[in-house]
Motif scaffolding. Structure first.
Motif, PDB file in Angstrom:
ATOM      1  N   GLY A  73      -3.321  -6.660  -1.170  1.00 21.48           N
ATOM      2  CA  GLY A  73      -2.000  -6.628  -1.773  1.00 21.48           C
ATOM      3  C   GLY A  73      -0.916  -5.844  -1.056  1.00 21.48           C
ATOM      4  N   GLU A 125       0.828  -4.859 -10.539  1.00 22.49           N
ATOM      5  CA  GLU A 125       0.602  -5.928  -9.552  1.00 22.49           C
ATOM      6  C   GLU A 125       1.834  -6.227  -8.704  1.00 22.49           C
ATOM      7  OE1 GLU A 125       1.419  -9.849 -12.353  1.00 22.49           O
ATOM      8  OE2 GLU A 125      -0.642  -9.212 -11.995  1.00 22.49           O
ATOM      9  N   ASN A 126       3.010  -5.805  -9.144  1.00 19.83           N
ATOM     10  CA  ASN A 126       4.244  -6.034  -8.384  1.00 19.83           C
ATOM     11  C   ASN A 126       4.623  -4.866  -7.475  1.00 19.83           C
ATOM     12  OD1 ASN A 126       4.784  -8.629  -9.548  1.00 19.83           O
ATOM     13  ND2 ASN A 126       5.330  -7.566 -11.423  1.00 19.83           N
ATOM     14  N   ASN A 181       2.112  -5.156   1.276  1.00 21.64           N
ATOM     15  CA  ASN A 181       3.184  -6.079   1.643  1.00 21.64           C
ATOM     16  C   ASN A 181       3.420  -6.159   3.140  1.00 21.64           C
ATOM     17  OD1 ASN A 181       3.979  -4.772  -1.175  1.00 21.64           O
ATOM     18  ND2 ASN A 181       4.666  -6.884  -1.111  1.00 21.64           N
ATOM     19  N   LYS A 201      -5.488  -0.303  -3.960  1.00 27.74           N
ATOM     20  CA  LYS A 201      -6.160  -1.115  -4.982  1.00 27.74           C
ATOM     21  C   LYS A 201      -5.842  -0.592  -6.384  1.00 27.74           C
ATOM     22  CE  LYS A 201     -10.005  -2.269  -1.941  1.00 27.74           C
ATOM     23  NZ  LYS A 201     -11.436  -2.034  -1.671  1.00 27.74           N
ATOM     24  N   LYS A 204      -2.191  -1.333  -7.317  1.00 30.17           N
ATOM     25  CA  LYS A 204      -2.011  -2.758  -7.603  1.00 30.17           C
ATOM     26  C   LYS A 204      -2.656  -3.151  -8.932  1.00 30.17           C
ATOM     27  CE  LYS A 204       0.107  -5.124  -4.489  1.00 30.17           C
ATOM     28  NZ  LYS A 204       1.421  -5.705  -4.755  1.00 30.17           N
TER      29      LYS A 204
END
Length: 120
Positions: free
Chosen positions: A96, A73-74, A98, A66, A69
């Protein structure tokens, strides 16, 4: 060469992942044994990818995910979990992550997952 930050509280797991990654063309630019270190090293190293254990002392992998991110954010983060932690994996994906790799992992699965996420 793609750079990776390995996060796991168990030294042997970090070393196993490092061995797999380095012999397959990845550059391990750092490792961390808890979530606090993970967030700090992510900000310092800016890796292309992070492998993140879920259960760790001081700050869990979910909390570190968290925070990373929020910072980026990427960020590409693959959660690494022991069998039986499915509810944590779902929470990680919702926050978030992947992808995820289950422990114990096989080299082929690690490489397949990392290459898949790097291609996104």
């Amino acid at each position: 060469m793609k750079t990776v930050l390995i996060v796991d509280d168990m030294l042997f797991m970090r070393m196993a992942l490092k061995s797999i990654l380095e012999k397959n063309g990845f550059s391990v630019i750092g490792d961390a044994e808890n979530g606090v270190e993970a967030v700090k090293k992510y900000k310092e190293c800016a890796p292309d990818l992070v492998t993140m254990d879920i259960t760790m002392p001081e700050m869990s992998g979910l909390e570190a995910l968290k925070k990373i991110k929020e910072y980026d954010e990427n960020a590409k983060v693959i959660m690494v979990s022991a069998m039986g932690q499915e509810r944590f994996v779902k929470e990680a994906i919702m926050n978030g992550a992947n992808y995820f790799i289950a422990k114990p992992f096989k080299e082929a699965k690690v490489l397949e997952t990392l290459n898949k996420v790097m291609a996104w």
